[in-house]
Design an enzyme around this catalytic site. Structure first.
Site, PDB file in Angstrom:
ATOM      1  N   LYS A   1      -7.541 145.148  70.866  1.00 50.65           N
ATOM      2  CA  LYS A   1      -8.416 145.666  69.808  1.00 50.65           C
ATOM      3  C   LYS A   1      -9.673 144.817  69.643  1.00 50.65           C
ATOM      4  O   LYS A   1     -10.729 145.311  69.257  1.00 50.65           O
ATOM      5  CB  LYS A   1      -7.624 145.696  68.500  1.00 50.65           C
ATOM      6  CG  LYS A   1      -8.315 146.386  67.350  1.00 50.65           C
ATOM      7  CD  LYS A   1      -7.316 146.547  66.223  1.00 50.65           C
ATOM      8  CE  LYS A   1      -7.944 147.112  64.967  1.00 50.65           C
ATOM      9  NZ  LYS A   1      -6.938 147.283  63.904  1.00 50.65           N
TER      10      LYS A   1
ATOM     11  N   ASP B   1      -1.638 153.494  62.919  1.00 47.44           N
ATOM     12  CA  ASP B   1      -2.259 152.186  62.714  1.00 47.44           C
ATOM     13  C   ASP B   1      -2.298 151.544  64.088  1.00 47.44           C
ATOM     14  O   ASP B   1      -1.254 151.159  64.629  1.00 47.44           O
ATOM     15  CB  ASP B   1      -1.409 151.362  61.730  1.00 47.44           C
ATOM     16  CG  ASP B   1      -1.843 149.895  61.664  1.00 47.44           C
ATOM     17  OD1 ASP B   1      -2.921 149.550  62.208  1.00 47.44           O
ATOM     18  OD2 ASP B   1      -1.100 149.093  61.056  1.00 47.44           O
TER      19      ASP B   1
ATOM     20  N   GLU C   1      -8.895 150.854  57.375  1.00 50.03           N
ATOM     21  CA  GLU C   1      -7.546 150.332  57.092  1.00 50.03           C
ATOM     22  C   GLU C   1      -7.321 150.084  55.596  1.00 50.03           C
ATOM     23  O   GLU C   1      -6.280 150.484  55.060  1.00 50.03           O
ATOM     24  CB  GLU C   1      -7.288 149.063  57.915  1.00 50.03           C
ATOM     25  CG  GLU C   1      -7.078 149.411  59.383  1.00 50.03           C
ATOM     26  CD  GLU C   1      -7.178 148.231  60.331  1.00 50.03           C
ATOM     27  OE1 GLU C   1      -7.250 147.078  59.859  1.00 50.03           O
ATOM     28  OE2 GLU C   1      -7.197 148.463  61.552  1.00 50.03           O
TER      29      GLU C   1
ATOM     30  N   ASP D   1      -5.625 141.842  53.595  1.00 55.84           N
ATOM     31  CA  ASP D   1      -4.914 142.195  54.831  1.00 55.84           C
ATOM     32  C   ASP D   1      -4.865 140.995  55.779  1.00 55.84           C
ATOM     33  O   ASP D   1      -5.864 140.632  56.391  1.00 55.84           O
ATOM     34  CB  ASP D   1      -5.625 143.384  55.501  1.00 55.84           C
ATOM     35  CG  ASP D   1      -4.899 143.851  56.774  1.00 55.84           C
ATOM     36  OD1 ASP D   1      -3.959 143.175  57.228  1.00 55.84           O
ATOM     37  OD2 ASP D   1      -5.299 144.905  57.316  1.00 55.84           O
TER      38      ASP D   1
END
Ligand code: ADP
Ligand code: MG
Length: 599
Positions: free
Chosen positions: A71, A9, A163, A186
């Site tokens: 990211k 991850d 994800e 999330d």
């Protein structure tokens, strides 16, 4: 052993790595003993690099050289990066962003390298393959950039997965079956998304995804800090101080997840002033309400996009560290009208799902499926109250086994199938999983044919099929999760009891089997003696043997009965052979006669 494929991850705030070890997916802890490593990279002036907690520690001294949230820049052009980024972003000749002279791929590669290093160190072997997760909303360029980052880190990226899909795998939602729909909420450090997935032909499809790439736990830290600053009457801070303030705000936020109050404390933060402010969970919840409200709006939009109502979903799972906050859980439960599944660590679920995917691809998880076995034997009760095992304990599932049974009485038209689980010889000592009656065409004793088949699928669901062989008519009964849903303690008790009672159980089985044989033999012997074919010697021995059987039956002990039955069997052997011979002669004569007529 199959080649290891890492599951990674690569998060905005935190990253984690796992492997399948001995058939089980596990996350690997770094040197600090943590399974989660901050996605932070420090690049020293001399080019030295540190990743994770070590990089964050440098923030107090050199905040401009510590890169977080890289990211956000993956697969973006420099002119697309309009957001406030913690460190300056330049444009390279290729119009791609550069941070401290490096591309986002190169910086992400440092984080991936660290993940690879942790795994190699823990597993004590070289590892060169990985599955890496990306948000469902990542477009092609962002996915390609993530793949390149992996390659720069010396990893062959065997799959990029979404994800929410990884989270769903970690929660075992793939077992819900085809066409089931699940929502994955999330809420991480810097981003929020809600994805609605549908399982089609064994693969998760993203039906809708909605979110905000600038909405996460960091925003709540900032809101807490503003609240504290207002209470303490502070307005201006330097960049370096802001780092410390934010860190303390985050600490207080986490503390309020488990406690009703916490103190925001920064003694002599600028050399002379100190802050000490009490914050209650109730206060935090007031501050957080609009922030949580923003996530809920995205949830409603995603539901509307997918044209679904909350009740159309089979499950809702929470992932991302910020979903540990009780108020977030309550709000999600209310909106989706059900308790969310929180059985996994929210900040580890995505890496765990990537690990499962890696395990499936390397073949390591087939070993896990092999480890999926029936914890106890499964069978049915047969005549005399005996347990007849069809699938022995520790059989790998999925599996199938069957046996043919017959009727115990003349003209019997139905049979009761009692499905049993356990290790004991007598049916009554095992657990009954269910029972049902099956009708079959009446026939003389021992002539009806009934096939019984047990089938356990990969989910441990036991299906019992009973077939009347003469008509081909089937009765099928599903018995739920019989194979795997037994708790370990109960299995242990059953097995240890079966060991404890092994001798008495076995004796009882032997006695019952001998009794059944005796009950069949005694009337048959009477009938034969009545025909007067036996010699006097034979008759004497047969009658003595029959008497011994009767007294052994009354005595109730297994071995004497078995021996007596054996003696009776032997005593009648010669006579029985003569009877068969005679019957054959008669039959032969009849056939010959028949032939003559035809000629
Ligand atoms: P990401 O997906 O963004 O990489 P994570 O899923 O690890 O990140 O989530 C990190 C966020 O979770 C941070 O904002 C952190 O403060 C928050 N967080 C972690 N643990 C807790 C907790 N116990 N209570 C509240 N927030 C938490
Ligand atoms: Mg995340």
């Amino acid at each position: 052993m199959s080649e290891i494929i890492l599951g990674i991850d690569l998060g905005t705030t935190n990253s984690a790595v796992g492997v399948v070890d001995s058939g089980f997916p596990i996350l690997l802890a770094n040197e600090d003993g943590k399974r989660i490593t901050p996605s932070a990279v420090w690049i020293g002036r001399d080019g030295t690099i540190e990743v994770g907690e070590k990089a964050l520690r440098r923030r107090a001294l050199e905040p401009e050289r510590v890169i977080t949230s890289i990211k956000r820049l993956m697969g973006r052009r420099a002119d697309e990066v309009e957001e406030h980024f913690p460190v300056p972003v330049d444009a390279g000749n290729d119009c791609l962003p550069r941070v401290l002279g490096k591309s986002p791929e190169e910086i992400s590669a440092e984080i991936l390298c660290e993940m690879k290093r942790i795994a190699e160190w823990r597993m004590e072997t070289r590892i060169s393959k990985a599955v890496i997760t990306v948000p469902a909303y990542f477009h092609d360029a962002q996915r390609a950039a993530t793949k390149r980052a992996g390659e720069l880190a010396g990893l062959e990226v065997v799959r990029i997965i979404n994800e929410p899909t990884a989270a769903a795998l970690a929660y075992g939602l793939d077992k819900l079956g085809d066409h089931s729909r699940v929502a994955v909420y999330d809420l991480g450090g810097g981003t929020f998304d809600l994805s609605i997935l549908e399982m089609r032909d064994g693969v998760f499809q993203v039906l809708a995804t909605h979110g905000d790439t600038r909405l996460g736990g960091d925003d709540l830290d900032a809101l807490i800090l503003r609240h504290i600053e207002e209470k303490a009457g502070i307005d201006e801070t330097t960049d370096a101080l802001r780092v410390r303030f934010m860190e303390e705000a985050e600490r207080v936020k986490r503390a309020l997840t488990d406690n009703d109050q916490a103190v925001f404390r920064l003694p002599f933060y600028d050399g002379t002033h100190s802050i000490e402010q009490l914050l209650t969970r109730a206060e935090l919840e007031t501050i957080a309400a609009p922030w949580i409200g923003r996530t809920l709006r995205h949830c409603r939009k995603a539901l509307a996009d997918a044209a679904l109502k909350p009740e159309d979903l089979q499950a809702i799972v929470l992932v991302g560290g910020s979903t540990r906050i009780p108020a977030v859980r309550r709000a999600v439960a209310e909106l989706f009208q059900r308790e969310p599944d929180v059985s996994q660590h929210p900040d580890e679920a995505i890496a765990l799902g990537a690990t499962i995917q890696g395990g499936v691809m390397s073949g390591a998880l087939r070993q896990m499926i092999l480890l999926d076995v029936t914890p106890l034997s499964l069978g049915i009760e047969t005549f005399g109250g005996l347990m007849n095992v069809l699938i022995p304990r520790n059989t790998t599932i999925p599996c199938k086994a069957g046996e043919m049974f017959t009727n115990a009485a003349d003209g019997q038209a139905a049979m009761r199938v009692r499905v049993l689980q356990g290790e004991r010889e007598m049916a009554r000592d095992n657990w009954q999983l269910g029972n049902f009656d099956v009708a079959f065409s009446p026939a003389p004793k021992g002539q009806a044919r009934m096939g019984v088949q047990f089938k356990i699928d990969e989910n441990g669901i036991l299906e019992v099929l009973a077939r009347d062989v003469s008509t081909g008519r089937d009765t099928v009964v599903k018995l739920g999760n019989a194979a795997v849903n037994v708790d370990d303690e109960a299995v242990e008790t059953m097995v240890s009891e079966s060991v404890e009672h092994a001798f008495t159980d076995m004796a009882e089985r032997v006695f019952t089997e001998a009794r059944l044989k005796a009950e069949e033999l005694l009337p048959a012997v009477e009938a034969v003696l009545a025909q007067g074919l036996a010699s006097d010697d034979e008759r004497g021995e047969i009658q003595a043997a029959a008497a011994a059987v009767r007294s052994a039956l009354a005595g109730g002990a297994a071995n004497p009965l078995k021996a007596a039955v054996q003696r009776l069997d032997t005593a009648t052997e010669a006579l029985a052979a003569r009877l068969v011979e005679q019957a054959m002669d008669e039959a032969l004569e009849r056939t010959m006669g028949g032939n003559e007529v035809v000629c």
